[in-house]
Design a protein around this motif. Structure first.
Motif, PDB file in Angstrom:
ATOM      1  N   ARG A   1       0.804  -1.219   0.000  1.00  0.00           N
ATOM      2  CA  ARG A   1       0.000   0.000   0.000  1.00  0.00           C
ATOM      3  C   ARG A   1       0.842   1.277   0.000  1.00  0.00           C
ATOM      4  N   ASP A   2       1.841   1.350   0.867  1.00  0.00           N
ATOM      5  CA  ASP A   2       2.653   2.562   0.985  1.00  0.00           C
ATOM      6  C   ASP A   2       4.044   2.406   0.378  1.00  0.00           C
ATOM      7  N   GLY A   3       4.233   1.350  -0.360  1.00  0.00           N
ATOM      8  CA  GLY A   3       5.532   1.142  -0.984  1.00  0.00           C
ATOM      9  C   GLY A   3       5.671   1.956  -2.256  1.00  0.00           C
ATOM     10  N   PRO A   4       6.862   1.960  -2.857  1.00  0.00           N
ATOM     11  CA  PRO A   4       7.064   2.709  -4.097  1.00  0.00           C
ATOM     12  C   PRO A   4       6.233   2.114  -5.228  1.00  0.00           C
ATOM     13  N   PRO A   5       5.752   2.939  -6.141  1.00  0.00           N
ATOM     14  CA  PRO A   5       4.955   2.410  -7.257  1.00  0.00           C
ATOM     15  C   PRO A   5       5.797   1.552  -8.189  1.00  0.00           C
ATOM     16  N   GLU A   6       5.126   0.616  -8.828  1.00  0.00           N
ATOM     17  CA  GLU A   6       5.756  -0.245  -9.828  1.00  0.00           C
ATOM     18  C   GLU A   6       6.889  -1.101  -9.269  1.00  0.00           C
ATOM     19  N   VAL A   7       6.772  -1.464  -7.987  1.00  0.00           N
ATOM     20  CA  VAL A   7       7.628  -2.482  -7.392  1.00  0.00           C
ATOM     21  C   VAL A   7       6.708  -3.622  -6.990  1.00  0.00           C
ATOM     22  N   LEU A   8       6.834  -4.757  -7.662  1.00  0.00           N
ATOM     23  CA  LEU A   8       5.885  -5.852  -7.514  1.00  0.00           C
ATOM     24  C   LEU A   8       6.529  -7.017  -6.780  1.00  0.00           C
ATOM     25  N   ILE A   9       5.872  -7.481  -5.726  1.00  0.00           N
ATOM     26  CA  ILE A   9       6.407  -8.557  -4.889  1.00  0.00           C
ATOM     27  C   ILE A   9       5.665  -9.848  -5.192  1.00  0.00           C
ATOM     28  N   MET A  10       6.386 -10.844  -5.691  1.00  0.00           N
ATOM     29  CA  MET A  10       5.766 -12.136  -5.983  1.00  0.00           C
ATOM     30  C   MET A  10       5.952 -13.080  -4.793  1.00  0.00           C
ATOM     31  N   ALA A  11       4.877 -13.758  -4.428  1.00  0.00           N
ATOM     32  CA  ALA A  11       4.925 -14.772  -3.367  1.00  0.00           C
ATOM     33  C   ALA A  11       4.458 -16.104  -3.937  1.00  0.00           C
ATOM     34  N   GLU A  12       5.105 -17.170  -3.486  1.00  0.00           N
ATOM     35  CA  GLU A  12       4.703 -18.519  -3.899  1.00  0.00           C
ATOM     36  C   GLU A  12       4.968 -19.452  -2.726  1.00  0.00           C
ATOM     37  N   GLY A  13       4.011 -20.295  -2.435  1.00  0.00           N
ATOM     38  CA  GLY A  13       4.165 -21.190  -1.303  1.00  0.00           C
ATOM     39  C   GLY A  13       4.233 -20.457   0.026  1.00  0.00           C
ATOM     40  N   GLY A  14       3.634 -19.256   0.075  1.00  0.00           N
ATOM     41  CA  GLY A  14       3.606 -18.491   1.316  1.00  0.00           C
ATOM     42  C   GLY A  14       4.863 -17.702   1.605  1.00  0.00           C
ATOM     43  N   ARG A  15       5.792 -17.611   0.635  1.00  0.00           N
ATOM     44  CA  ARG A  15       7.039 -16.870   0.832  1.00  0.00           C
ATOM     45  C   ARG A  15       7.332 -15.969  -0.374  1.00  0.00           C
ATOM     46  N   VAL A  16       8.107 -14.917  -0.116  1.00  0.00           N
ATOM     47  CA  VAL A  16       8.549 -14.029  -1.193  1.00  0.00           C
ATOM     48  C   VAL A  16       9.584 -14.768  -2.046  1.00  0.00           C
ATOM     49  N   VAL A  17       9.360 -14.775  -3.358  1.00  0.00           N
ATOM     50  CA  VAL A  17      10.274 -15.486  -4.246  1.00  0.00           C
ATOM     51  C   VAL A  17      10.898 -14.574  -5.310  1.00  0.00           C
ATOM     52  N   ARG A  18      10.299 -13.383  -5.500  1.00  0.00           N
ATOM     53  CA  ARG A  18      10.770 -12.532  -6.598  1.00  0.00           C
ATOM     54  C   ARG A  18      10.232 -11.121  -6.421  1.00  0.00           C
ATOM     55  N   ILE A  19      11.017 -10.139  -6.888  1.00  0.00           N
ATOM     56  CA  ILE A  19      10.581  -8.742  -6.869  1.00  0.00           C
ATOM     57  C   ILE A  19      10.857  -8.139  -8.246  1.00  0.00           C
ATOM     58  N   ASP A  20       9.802  -7.587  -8.868  1.00  0.00           N
ATOM     59  CA  ASP A  20       9.901  -6.968 -10.190  1.00  0.00           C
ATOM     60  C   ASP A  20       9.947  -5.450 -10.057  1.00  0.00           C
ATOM     61  N   VAL A  21      10.726  -4.810 -10.909  1.00  0.00           N
ATOM     62  CA  VAL A  21      10.834  -3.352 -10.897  1.00  0.00           C
ATOM     63  C   VAL A  21      10.458  -2.791 -12.268  1.00  0.00           C
ATOM     64  N   ARG A  22       9.510  -1.858 -12.251  1.00  0.00           N
ATOM     65  CA  ARG A  22       9.127  -1.112 -13.461  1.00  0.00           C
ATOM     66  C   ARG A  22       9.158   0.385 -13.180  1.00  0.00           C
ATOM     67  N   ASN A  23       9.867   0.732 -12.124  1.00  0.00           N
ATOM     68  CA  ASN A  23       9.961   2.123 -11.675  1.00  0.00           C
ATOM     69  C   ASN A  23      11.314   2.689 -12.117  1.00  0.00           C
ATOM     70  N   PRO A  24      11.333   3.761 -12.924  1.00  0.00           N
ATOM     71  CA  PRO A  24      12.610   4.293 -13.431  1.00  0.00           C
ATOM     72  C   PRO A  24      13.511   4.904 -12.372  1.00  0.00           C
ATOM     73  N   ALA A  25      12.974   5.137 -11.163  1.00  0.00           N
ATOM     74  CA  ALA A  25      13.786   5.742 -10.103  1.00  0.00           C
ATOM     75  C   ALA A  25      14.588   4.702  -9.325  1.00  0.00           C
ATOM     76  N   ILE A  26      14.325   3.427  -9.566  1.00  0.00           N
ATOM     77  CA  ILE A  26      14.961   2.358  -8.794  1.00  0.00           C
ATOM     78  C   ILE A  26      16.041   1.694  -9.641  1.00  0.00           C
ATOM     79  N   ALA A  27      17.172   1.389  -9.004  1.00  0.00           N
ATOM     80  CA  ALA A  27      18.315   0.795  -9.706  1.00  0.00           C
ATOM     81  C   ALA A  27      18.874  -0.370  -8.901  1.00  0.00           C
ATOM     82  N   THR A  28      19.863  -1.020  -9.460  1.00  0.00           N
ATOM     83  CA  THR A  28      20.634  -2.013  -8.720  1.00  0.00           C
ATOM     84  C   THR A  28      21.827  -1.296  -8.091  1.00  0.00           C
ATOM     85  N   PRO A  29      22.535  -1.923  -7.153  1.00  0.00           N
ATOM     86  CA  PRO A  29      23.719  -1.282  -6.571  1.00  0.00           C
ATOM     87  C   PRO A  29      24.788  -0.955  -7.623  1.00  0.00           C
ATOM     88  N   GLU A  30      24.762  -1.670  -8.743  1.00  0.00           N
ATOM     89  CA  GLU A  30      25.725  -1.422  -9.815  1.00  0.00           C
ATOM     90  C   GLU A  30      25.287  -0.273 -10.734  1.00  0.00           C
TER      91      GLU A  30
END
Length: 203
Positions: A101-130
């Protein structure tokens, strides 16, 4: 020259030749086999050129994003974040996405088997450490993750999936995946194998 003098000269020459052949290598000749002063091996040079990885609060890594870490249960995700996170849908064992609800837009958290398994980014303001983000070029990905990139053809476009394998052997079950249009990054994600490589997400 008399036979006596000639015999003495030959004996002296043989002695000098034998001494030269058995003399230990000088320091100069030994040093000629070593790398020049200040030189390093290719492995050392490669390690030295890799920048230190500093993870910021808005960086996506193969381990997660912010307080949300791959492998967390849904209860752990809610407890770790001050933002309201809930499961979209009713079946917590199937593959679903979480509503942050209050997280950054276009950051999608995938859960499977009751646990977080993947996070997708479609937000141009977010990067990797590299420093890779939406719009980064394929060449930049190859440069920042040198030696870690596997290029795979995109299933639906002329682009690619640039799959990054972490350097740390303990992270062998994790990946980063950058989707491109053949030139630039259009979206990216991090998480567990095989979910991070699902082409159609949960559908």
């Amino acid at each position: 020259m008399s036979n006596t003098l000639m015999s003495a000269a030959v004996t002296l020459s043989v002695a000098l030749l034998f001494a030269a052949c058995t003399e230990p290598r000088s320091a100069a000749s030994t040093d000629s086999l070593a790398p020049p002063s200040g030189a390093t091996t290719s492995a050392t040079t490669s390690a030295a050129t890799q920048p230190e990885r500093v993870v910021g609060p808005m960086d996506l890594t193969e381990h997660g994003f912010g307080p949300v870490r791959v492998g967390m249960t849904l209860a752990e995700v809610s407890a770790a974040s001050s933002a309201g996170i809930r499961l979209v849908g009713t079946d917590s064992t199937a593959c679903s996405y979480l509503s942050w609800r209050d997280g950054p837009p276009e950051v999608l958290i995938m859960a499977e088997g009751g646990r977080v398994v993947r996070i997708d980014v479609r937000n141009p303001a977010i990067a990797t450490p590299e420093g890779i983000k939406l719009g980064s070029t394929e060449a930049e990905v190859q440069q920042r993750y040198a030696g870690q990139v596997e290029v795979q053809p995109h299933k639906y476009t002329d682009g690619h999936y640039l799959v990054i394998t972490p350097r740390n052997p303990s992270d062998s079950s994790l990946r980063l995946v950058f989707e491109t249009d053949g030139k630039n990054v259009k979206t990216f994600r991090g998480g567990l194998v095989p979910q991070v490589q699902y082409v159609e997400a949960c559908s």
